[in-house]
Design a protein around this motif. Structure first.
Motif, PDB file in Angstrom:
ATOM      1  N   GLN A   1       0.983  -1.057   0.715  1.00  0.00           N
ATOM      2  CA  GLN A   1       0.112   0.007   0.150  1.00  0.00           C
ATOM      3  C   GLN A   1       0.650   1.051   0.107  1.00  0.00           C
ATOM      4  O   GLN A   1       0.433   1.997  -0.503  1.00  0.00           O
ATOM      5  N   SER A   2       1.922   1.295   0.446  1.00  0.00           N
ATOM      6  CA  SER A   2       2.642   2.535   1.078  1.00  0.00           C
ATOM      7  C   SER A   2       3.649   2.938  -0.709  1.00  0.00           C
ATOM      8  O   SER A   2       4.048   3.905  -1.117  1.00  0.00           O
ATOM      9  N   CYS A   3       4.588   1.867  -1.111  1.00  0.00           N
ATOM     10  CA  CYS A   3       4.654   1.580  -2.586  1.00  0.00           C
ATOM     11  C   CYS A   3       3.052   2.425  -3.535  1.00  0.00           C
ATOM     12  O   CYS A   3       3.498   3.272  -4.220  1.00  0.00           O
ATOM     13  N   ILE A   4       2.478   2.148  -3.729  1.00  0.00           N
ATOM     14  CA  ILE A   4       0.639   2.506  -4.286  1.00  0.00           C
ATOM     15  C   ILE A   4       0.657   4.395  -4.180  1.00  0.00           C
ATOM     16  O   ILE A   4       0.824   4.825  -4.849  1.00  0.00           O
ATOM     17  N   ASP A   5       0.826   3.990  -2.999  1.00  0.00           N
ATOM     18  CA  ASP A   5       0.474   5.990  -2.357  1.00  0.00           C
ATOM     19  C   ASP A   5       1.663   6.487  -2.764  1.00  0.00           C
ATOM     20  O   ASP A   5       1.366   7.901  -3.233  1.00  0.00           O
ATOM     21  N   TRP A   6       2.799   5.761  -2.760  1.00  0.00           N
ATOM     22  CA  TRP A   6       3.853   6.738  -3.187  1.00  0.00           C
ATOM     23  C   TRP A   6       3.707   7.381  -5.084  1.00  0.00           C
ATOM     24  O   TRP A   6       3.816   8.521  -5.301  1.00  0.00           O
ATOM     25  N   VAL A   7       3.766   6.389  -5.945  1.00  0.00           N
ATOM     26  CA  VAL A   7       3.437   6.437  -6.900  1.00  0.00           C
ATOM     27  C   VAL A   7       2.367   7.450  -7.719  1.00  0.00           C
ATOM     28  O   VAL A   7       2.004   7.520  -8.270  1.00  0.00           O
TER      29      VAL A   7
ATOM     30  N   GLY B   1      -3.282   5.474 -14.744  1.00  0.00           N
ATOM     31  CA  GLY B   1      -3.043   4.097 -14.237  1.00  0.00           C
ATOM     32  C   GLY B   1      -1.697   3.902 -13.748  1.00  0.00           C
ATOM     33  O   GLY B   1      -0.796   4.934 -13.066  1.00  0.00           O
ATOM     34  N   ILE B   2      -2.293   3.295 -12.448  1.00  0.00           N
ATOM     35  CA  ILE B   2      -0.436   2.489 -11.668  1.00  0.00           C
ATOM     36  C   ILE B   2      -0.664   1.224 -12.227  1.00  0.00           C
ATOM     37  O   ILE B   2      -1.343   0.199 -12.353  1.00  0.00           O
ATOM     38  N   ASP B   3       0.089   0.152 -12.490  1.00  0.00           N
ATOM     39  CA  ASP B   3       0.603  -0.727 -12.948  1.00  0.00           C
ATOM     40  C   ASP B   3       1.459  -1.837 -11.714  1.00  0.00           C
ATOM     41  O   ASP B   3       3.215  -0.817 -11.376  1.00  0.00           O
ATOM     42  N   VAL B   4       0.824  -2.635 -11.033  1.00  0.00           N
ATOM     43  CA  VAL B   4       1.985  -2.744  -9.926  1.00  0.00           C
ATOM     44  C   VAL B   4       2.450  -4.174 -10.392  1.00  0.00           C
ATOM     45  O   VAL B   4       1.391  -4.868 -10.658  1.00  0.00           O
ATOM     46  N   PHE B   5       3.502  -4.679 -10.184  1.00  0.00           N
ATOM     47  CA  PHE B   5       4.308  -5.848  -9.694  1.00  0.00           C
ATOM     48  C   PHE B   5       4.763  -6.383  -8.412  1.00  0.00           C
ATOM     49  O   PHE B   5       5.226  -5.932  -8.048  1.00  0.00           O
ATOM     50  N   LEU B   6       4.045  -7.393  -8.055  1.00  0.00           N
ATOM     51  CA  LEU B   6       4.248  -7.729  -7.347  1.00  0.00           C
ATOM     52  C   LEU B   6       5.175  -9.662  -7.478  1.00  0.00           C
ATOM     53  O   LEU B   6       4.524 -10.337  -7.649  1.00  0.00           O
TER      54      LEU B   6
ATOM     55  N   LYS C   1      12.334   6.768 -22.001  1.00  0.00           N
ATOM     56  CA  LYS C   1      11.515   5.941 -22.874  1.00  0.00           C
ATOM     57  C   LYS C   1      10.085   6.078 -23.049  1.00  0.00           C
ATOM     58  O   LYS C   1       9.690   5.506 -24.540  1.00  0.00           O
ATOM     59  N   TRP C   2       9.606   5.699 -21.636  1.00  0.00           N
ATOM     60  CA  TRP C   2       7.615   6.142 -21.658  1.00  0.00           C
ATOM     61  C   TRP C   2       7.770   7.327 -20.314  1.00  0.00           C
ATOM     62  O   TRP C   2       8.233   7.547 -20.007  1.00  0.00           O
ATOM     63  N   PRO C   3       6.229   7.390 -21.261  1.00  0.00           N
ATOM     64  CA  PRO C   3       5.307   8.449 -20.641  1.00  0.00           C
ATOM     65  C   PRO C   3       5.559   8.517 -18.932  1.00  0.00           C
ATOM     66  O   PRO C   3       3.882   8.183 -19.102  1.00  0.00           O
TER      67      PRO C   3
ATOM     68  N   HIS D   1      -1.153   7.549 -19.052  1.00  0.00           N
ATOM     69  CA  HIS D   1      -2.656   6.317 -19.276  1.00  0.00           C
ATOM     70  C   HIS D   1      -1.569   4.537 -19.171  1.00  0.00           C
ATOM     71  O   HIS D   1      -0.730   4.542 -19.506  1.00  0.00           O
ATOM     72  N   ARG D   2      -2.676   3.980 -19.309  1.00  0.00           N
ATOM     73  CA  ARG D   2      -2.198   2.547 -18.464  1.00  0.00           C
ATOM     74  C   ARG D   2      -1.659   1.534 -20.001  1.00  0.00           C
ATOM     75  O   ARG D   2      -0.493   1.085 -19.111  1.00  0.00           O
ATOM     76  N   GLY D   3      -1.398   2.063 -20.841  1.00  0.00           N
ATOM     77  CA  GLY D   3      -0.591   1.467 -21.899  1.00  0.00           C
ATOM     78  C   GLY D   3       1.338   1.843 -21.193  1.00  0.00           C
ATOM     79  O   GLY D   3       1.645   0.797 -21.491  1.00  0.00           O
ATOM     80  N   ALA D   4       1.858   2.802 -21.189  1.00  0.00           N
ATOM     81  CA  ALA D   4       3.193   2.705 -20.740  1.00  0.00           C
ATOM     82  C   ALA D   4       3.311   2.851 -19.350  1.00  0.00           C
ATOM     83  O   ALA D   4       4.322   1.719 -18.670  1.00  0.00           O
ATOM     84  N   ALA D   5       1.836   2.621 -19.287  1.00  0.00           N
ATOM     85  CA  ALA D   5       2.098   1.992 -17.326  1.00  0.00           C
ATOM     86  C   ALA D   5       2.655   0.477 -17.500  1.00  0.00           C
ATOM     87  O   ALA D   5       3.774   0.004 -16.618  1.00  0.00           O
ATOM     88  N   PHE D   6       1.858   0.128 -18.052  1.00  0.00           N
ATOM     89  CA  PHE D   6       2.077  -2.020 -18.226  1.00  0.00           C
ATOM     90  C   PHE D   6       3.349  -2.024 -19.263  1.00  0.00           C
ATOM     91  O   PHE D   6       3.638  -2.738 -18.313  1.00  0.00           O
ATOM     92  N   ASP D   7       3.933  -1.092 -19.832  1.00  0.00           N
ATOM     93  CA  ASP D   7       5.024  -1.795 -20.778  1.00  0.00           C
ATOM     94  C   ASP D   7       5.807  -1.623 -19.528  1.00  0.00           C
ATOM     95  O   ASP D   7       6.888  -2.157 -19.706  1.00  0.00           O
ATOM     96  N   ALA D   8       6.066  -0.099 -18.846  1.00  0.00           N
ATOM     97  CA  ALA D   8       7.458   0.041 -18.632  1.00  0.00           C
ATOM     98  C   ALA D   8       7.200  -1.115 -16.943  1.00  0.00           C
ATOM     99  O   ALA D   8       8.769  -1.340 -17.069  1.00  0.00           O
TER     100      ALA D   8
END
Lengths: 138, 79
Positions: A14-20, A27-32, A70-72, A100-107
């Protein structure tokens, strides 16, 4: 903005999500990464992670800087844990926020794929009857 | 003589997280690699290994001084 960390203590999702999170991001993409209970059918008791810490931090920063070039994306966070981790615990969190989600997923995918190839961190799988440094031997 | 750091499986092969390895300053990275392989033959059994100099992956032709921080980097497996 980037937030890079290696820690022996449990990571907090949660604190990682809060930080970004920020008003500019849509959009926020999170990998665990999570510790799996078996490898090729062999039950895993726990994993042990070791890092060459100053270099690992530097390599993680390189990945984050490459992504920003490389990504926005607005913010990227990479946290990795060291020490002993039991099944279900979280060795790595990557969080990327973008307009936008595309850059978040790709990055996010690029970050975890590259981390696994370049960042000097090692994991040992400990089984009931032995232990193996992952990927060490052909 | 230089201190060589090793991690993961490499630590088990060299016998410690820091080992003293004698070599002359001005050796190339590939020269140092051969020297390490003959000193610790089990390094040859690994899928691969890299050598970092002062915290950076180094190229084969790079010249090494015995004051550099050298690290044996076996195949990484983070994440």
């Amino acid at each position: 903005m980037t937030d890079i960390k290696i820690s022996e203590s449990p990571l907090n999702v949660q604190s990682c999500i809060d930080w970004v999170q920020s008003p500019e991001s849509g959009g926020i993409d999170v990998f665990l990464g999570t510790v799996r209970n078996a490898t090729k059918g062999r039950p895993v008791q726990y994993l042990e992670f070791e890092a060459y810490e100053p270099m690992a931090i530097a390599e993680m920063k390189k990945i984050a800087e490459e992504i920003l070039a490389k990504w926005p994306v607005n913010k990227i966070l990479i946290h990795h844990r060291t020490g002993k981790l039991g099944v279900g615990e979280i060795p790595v969190i990557i969080a990327v926020a973008a307009a936008h989600r595309g850059a978040a997923f790709d990055a996010c995918r690029y970050a975890i794929d590259t981390l696994k190839q370049t960042v000097p961190i090692w994991k040992k799988e400990v089984f009931e009857d032995g232990e193996v440094w992952v990927a060490a031997h052909p | 003589m230089a201190k060589v750091l090793s991690f993961g499986i490499a630590k088990e092969i060299t016998g410690g997280s820091v080992v003293d390895v004698p070599f002359e300053s001005g050796i190339t990275l590939s020269g140092l690699r051969s020297l390490l392989e003959s000193r610790y033959p089990r390094l040859r059994d690994l899928k691969s290994f890299a050598i970092a100099v002062n915290g950076e992956y180094a190229a084969a032709e790079q010249l090494i001084n015995d004051t550099d921080e050298i690290a044996i980097i076996p195949p990484v497996s983070g994440g």
